[in-house]
Motif scaffolding. Sequence first.
Motif, short mmCIF file in Angstrom:
data_model
loop_
_atom_site.label_atom_id
_atom_site.label_comp_id
_atom_site.label_asym_id
_atom_site.label_seq_id
_atom_site.Cartn_x
_atom_site.Cartn_y
_atom_site.Cartn_z
N ASP A 91 42.70 48.39 31.02
CA ASP A 91 42.03 47.32 31.75
C ASP A 91 40.89 47.87 32.61
O ASP A 91 39.81 47.28 32.69
CB ASP A 91 43.04 46.58 32.65
N GLU A 92 41.13 49.02 33.23
CA GLU A 92 40.09 49.64 34.06
C GLU A 92 38.88 50.02 33.22
O GLU A 92 37.73 49.75 33.60
CB GLU A 92 40.65 50.91 34.73
N ALA A 93 39.12 50.63 32.06
CA ALA A 93 38.02 51.02 31.19
C ALA A 93 37.26 49.80 30.68
O ALA A 93 36.02 49.82 30.60
CB ALA A 93 38.56 51.85 30.02
N LEU A 94 37.98 48.74 30.34
CA LEU A 94 37.32 47.53 29.86
C LEU A 94 36.45 46.92 30.95
O LEU A 94 35.31 46.48 30.70
CB LEU A 94 38.36 46.51 29.38
N ASP A 95 36.94 46.87 32.17
CA ASP A 95 36.14 46.35 33.28
C ASP A 95 34.83 47.12 33.41
O ASP A 95 33.74 46.53 33.54
CB ASP A 95 36.91 46.45 34.60
N THR A 96 34.92 48.44 33.37
CA THR A 96 33.72 49.27 33.51
C THR A 96 32.79 49.10 32.32
O THR A 96 31.57 48.99 32.48
CB THR A 96 34.13 50.75 33.64
N LEU A 97 33.35 49.05 31.13
CA LEU A 97 32.52 48.91 29.93
C LEU A 97 31.73 47.61 29.94
O LEU A 97 30.52 47.61 29.66
CB LEU A 97 33.40 49.00 28.68
N PHE A 98 32.38 46.51 30.28
CA PHE A 98 31.65 45.24 30.29
C PHE A 98 30.64 45.18 31.43
O PHE A 98 29.60 44.53 31.31
CB PHE A 98 32.63 44.07 30.34
N GLU A 99 30.93 45.87 32.53
CA GLU A 99 29.95 45.96 33.62
C GLU A 99 28.71 46.70 33.14
O GLU A 99 27.57 46.26 33.40
CB GLU A 99 30.58 46.68 34.81
N LEU A 100 28.90 47.81 32.43
CA LEU A 100 27.77 48.59 31.93
C LEU A 100 27.00 47.81 30.86
O LEU A 100 25.77 47.84 30.82
CB LEU A 100 28.26 49.92 31.37
#
Length: 309
Positions: free
Chosen positions: A144-153
């Motif tokens: 979930d943390e990685a997905l949050d960051t990926l969509f932010e980028l």
Amino acid sequence: MDGEYVLVVGSAVLEISGKTVGALQPGRRQYGHIHASVSGVARNIAENLARLDIETVLLTAIADDDIGQHLITHSTLSGIDCRHILRVNGARTATSILLYESQDDCTRVDDLSIAEAIDSDYLMEHEWLFEKAALVVIDATLSDEALDTLFELAARHQVRVCADPTSPLMASRMTRFIANLYLIVPNASETAALCSLDEPATERDSAIGTAQQLVNIGANIAVVTLGERGLAYADSSGGGYIRAIHTEVVDTSGAGDAFSGAVIFGILNDVPIDEAMRLGVTAASLTLESEDTVLQSLSQELLYDELSA
């Protein structure tokens, strides 16, 4: 293609499949056939794209071991840019074991613990790769943390994201991001988690309806794959259905990844959506005839020759 490459983020796995001679008899040693393939949903999509002459960069995590080196060597030789893969000391490279009693009866064991290393820090360190990407492609092994960051980028750099929900267990990780997706490709069993359905969309009409539901939520293009029954798809212009190609199946593993790779190839080349779907069906059919998770002879020429046949 707008952008210099496709950025693929997710799993890289060594997949070992075993098929017994005769019926499986638990507790007994049995003869059979064992085959190892370089795999992982994200990595497979990346290899399919690379074999279709699309510049592809892979972000994943592997252990600093012989299996990890084998994954990198094979993936590099297939055309994937593997220079930014994370090597993790003291970990285990992701591995899957598939035991088939029949083509439709398979027991699967996955060790994907290393996926936790694909974290926010790793993605932030490679933010610059998002800047010139034509598309970002992900699987649902990401946290979930990685997905949050990926969509932010992705939002920061205005790059479209395509997603494979990977498995019914992992698909629910994608529900928060459906409105941020350009393309999502669940199979029938993954639709229940994505769309809060009482039953998976397994028939033509329910699959078309589910694809349209995903578009109504915000996805630009949604596809629901139905295996031997074909697939349903939808975009803002409506929905459609394509039958599967009759194929002598050798191994089903990797066929969905081939489909996604060929559809993304079509999207990058601005082909109409129905042609992109037919490219995907053709790539999946070819892969079903192969023991490997990615067809080693795949090329644009072969794909279009088979599409026209």
